[in-house]
Every structure is written in C-alpha cells, then in structure tokens.
Design a protein around this motif. Sequence first.
Motif, PDB file in Angstrom:
ATOM      1  N   UNK A 163       0.997  -1.218   0.286  1.00  6.97           N
ATOM      2  CA  UNK A 163      -0.095   0.133  -0.090  1.00  6.97           C
ATOM      3  C   UNK A 163       0.850   1.359  -0.219  1.00  6.97           C
ATOM      4  N   UNK A 164       2.006   1.159   0.793  1.00  5.00           N
ATOM      5  CA  UNK A 164       2.780   2.426   0.849  1.00  5.00           C
ATOM      6  C   UNK A 164       3.332   2.730  -0.591  1.00  5.00           C
ATOM      7  N   UNK A 165       3.752   1.841  -1.507  1.00  3.18           N
ATOM      8  CA  UNK A 165       4.150   1.942  -3.010  1.00  3.18           C
ATOM      9  C   UNK A 165       3.085   2.670  -3.742  1.00  3.18           C
ATOM     10  N   UNK A 166       1.827   1.900  -3.485  1.00  4.27           N
ATOM     11  CA  UNK A 166       0.752   2.288  -4.317  1.00  4.27           C
ATOM     12  C   UNK A 166       0.539   3.889  -4.088  1.00  4.27           C
ATOM     13  N   UNK A 167       0.566   4.139  -2.778  1.00  2.00           N
ATOM     14  CA  UNK A 167       0.166   5.557  -2.369  1.00  2.00           C
ATOM     15  C   UNK A 167       1.508   6.660  -2.957  1.00  2.00           C
ATOM     16  N   UNK A 168       2.585   6.105  -2.776  1.00  2.00           N
ATOM     17  CA  UNK A 168       3.510   7.078  -3.239  1.00  2.00           C
ATOM     18  C   UNK A 168       3.662   7.155  -4.737  1.00  2.00           C
ATOM     19  N   UNK A 169       2.957   6.276  -5.375  1.00  2.00           N
ATOM     20  CA  UNK A 169       3.068   6.488  -6.729  1.00  2.00           C
ATOM     21  C   UNK A 169       1.455   6.925  -7.307  1.00  2.00           C
ATOM     22  N   UNK A 170       0.655   7.171  -6.315  1.00  2.00           N
ATOM     23  CA  UNK A 170      -0.565   7.789  -6.678  1.00  2.00           C
ATOM     24  C   UNK A 170      -1.430   6.778  -7.732  1.00  2.00           C
ATOM     25  N   UNK A 171      -1.199   5.392  -7.310  1.00  3.55           N
ATOM     26  CA  UNK A 171      -2.158   4.475  -7.927  1.00  3.55           C
ATOM     27  C   UNK A 171      -3.624   4.596  -7.501  1.00  3.55           C
ATOM     28  N   UNK A 172      -4.382   4.978  -8.433  1.00  2.00           N
ATOM     29  CA  UNK A 172      -5.773   5.153  -8.247  1.00  2.00           C
ATOM     30  C   UNK A 172      -6.717   3.902  -8.833  1.00  2.00           C
ATOM     31  N   UNK A 173      -6.101   3.301  -9.879  1.00  2.81           N
ATOM     32  CA  UNK A 173      -6.750   2.643 -10.463  1.00  2.81           C
ATOM     33  C   UNK A 173      -5.691   1.056 -10.823  1.00  2.81           C
ATOM     34  N   UNK A 174      -6.233   0.272 -11.095  1.00  4.14           N
ATOM     35  CA  UNK A 174      -5.373  -1.191 -11.259  1.00  4.14           C
ATOM     36  C   UNK A 174      -6.002  -1.768 -12.671  1.00  4.14           C
ATOM     37  N   UNK A 175      -5.158  -2.224 -13.566  1.00  9.27           N
ATOM     38  CA  UNK A 175      -3.732  -2.195 -13.656  1.00  9.27           C
ATOM     39  C   UNK A 175      -3.293  -0.702 -13.917  1.00  9.27           C
ATOM     40  N   UNK A 176      -2.193  -0.302 -13.264  1.00 12.08           N
ATOM     41  CA  UNK A 176      -1.454   1.072 -13.617  1.00 12.08           C
ATOM     42  C   UNK A 176      -0.126   0.257 -13.948  1.00 12.08           C
ATOM     43  N   UNK A 177       0.379   0.751 -14.978  1.00  8.90           N
ATOM     44  CA  UNK A 177       1.781   0.473 -15.469  1.00  8.90           C
ATOM     45  C   UNK A 177       2.719   1.636 -15.410  1.00  8.90           C
ATOM     46  N   UNK A 197      13.118   4.426 -15.514  1.00  7.02           N
ATOM     47  CA  UNK A 197      14.556   4.307 -15.738  1.00  7.02           C
ATOM     48  C   UNK A 197      15.384   5.282 -15.109  1.00  7.02           C
ATOM     49  N   UNK A 198      16.301   4.771 -14.477  1.00  5.55           N
ATOM     50  CA  UNK A 198      17.270   5.206 -13.539  1.00  5.55           C
ATOM     51  C   UNK A 198      16.704   6.131 -12.382  1.00  5.55           C
ATOM     52  N   UNK A 199      15.499   5.341 -11.936  1.00  6.74           N
ATOM     53  CA  UNK A 199      14.863   5.797 -10.679  1.00  6.74           C
ATOM     54  C   UNK A 199      13.778   6.818 -11.202  1.00  6.74           C
ATOM     55  N   UNK A 200      13.460   7.242 -12.562  1.00  8.26           N
ATOM     56  CA  UNK A 200      12.565   8.234 -13.012  1.00  8.26           C
ATOM     57  C   UNK A 200      11.374   7.477 -13.585  1.00  8.26           C
ATOM     58  N   UNK A 201      10.240   8.016 -13.355  1.00 15.91           N
ATOM     59  CA  UNK A 201       8.869   7.498 -13.956  1.00 15.91           C
ATOM     60  C   UNK A 201       8.989   8.071 -15.094  1.00 15.91           C
ATOM     61  N   UNK A 202       9.117   7.516 -16.472  1.00 12.66           N
ATOM     62  CA  UNK A 202       9.174   7.892 -17.714  1.00 12.66           C
ATOM     63  C   UNK A 202       7.844   8.124 -18.520  1.00 12.66           C
ATOM     64  N   UNK A 203       7.116   6.980 -18.116  1.00 12.52           N
ATOM     65  CA  UNK A 203       5.885   6.719 -18.989  1.00 12.52           C
ATOM     66  C   UNK A 203       4.670   6.018 -17.828  1.00 12.52           C
ATOM     67  N   UNK A 204       3.628   6.220 -18.084  1.00 13.11           N
ATOM     68  CA  UNK A 204       2.460   5.515 -17.016  1.00 13.11           C
ATOM     69  C   UNK A 204       1.282   5.594 -17.863  1.00 13.11           C
ATOM     70  N   UNK A 205       0.626   4.576 -17.647  1.00 11.59           N
ATOM     71  CA  UNK A 205      -0.757   4.103 -18.246  1.00 11.59           C
ATOM     72  C   UNK A 205      -1.543   3.355 -17.293  1.00 11.59           C
ATOM     73  N   UNK A 206      -2.930   3.778 -17.093  1.00 13.11           N
ATOM     74  CA  UNK A 206      -3.764   2.919 -16.338  1.00 13.11           C
ATOM     75  C   UNK A 206      -4.792   2.168 -17.213  1.00 13.11           C
ATOM     76  N   UNK A 207      -5.008   1.083 -17.152  1.00 12.13           N
ATOM     77  CA  UNK A 207      -6.005   0.304 -17.680  1.00 12.13           C
ATOM     78  C   UNK A 207      -5.226  -0.551 -18.500  1.00 12.13           C
TER      79      UNK A 207
END
Length: 98
Positions: free
Chosen positions: A55-69, A73-83
């Motif tokens: 849950x702590x990771x989900x909260x940190x990355x603001x996951x509000x829907x699953x699946x979220x991808x 890269x090198x610690x940076x979120x470079x792309x995101x998609x829900x569904x």
Amino acid sequence: MEKFEELIQSEKPVLVDFFATWCGPCKAMHPVLEELKNEIGDAARIAKIDVDQHEELAARYRIQAVPTFIVFKKGEAVWRHSGVISGKDLKAVIEQNS
C-alpha cells in the motif's frame, strides 16, 4: 525480492505492473505480460506489485486504478498508463525508453 528503489534504478527500463489479485483486467494482462517478457528478453525488466500488499508504494506513486503500468529508468518514472493495454503498445514504450 530486491528492494523496489534498487530495482527501478536500472539503466534498462523497468516496467512495473501495479495490480490487485481481485482485478479482472489485471488477470487479463497476465498472459500479455508473459508474452512481452519472452519478446523483450533482457532488454527490460518487468515487475509486478500487488497494491494490497504494498500500500505504501501504491500511495507513493498515486495508484488510483489497477492495472497501472509505470516504466522507470534510472529511478525516474518516464511513462505511465492506467488500464488494459496491448503487448504491442507496451513493447513500443519499452523500446522508446531503451
């Protein structure tokens, strides 16, 4: 399992699937991800994070829907998609970030 922070520091892209065991679309994505893993080999890593167990990771990355991808890269979120998303589209994103 290695720590999440270490995992996402990789030079290679890391595709993280934030999912839940009760989620139908998440289950539908499982064979897509298995096939993708075979196609990309070690060009990238694929990790699955159960939002109910982490849950702590989900909260940190603001996951509000699953699946979220999220591609890291090198610690940076470079792309995101829900569904749900096609394996072809995921592969293209990984190749763009390789």
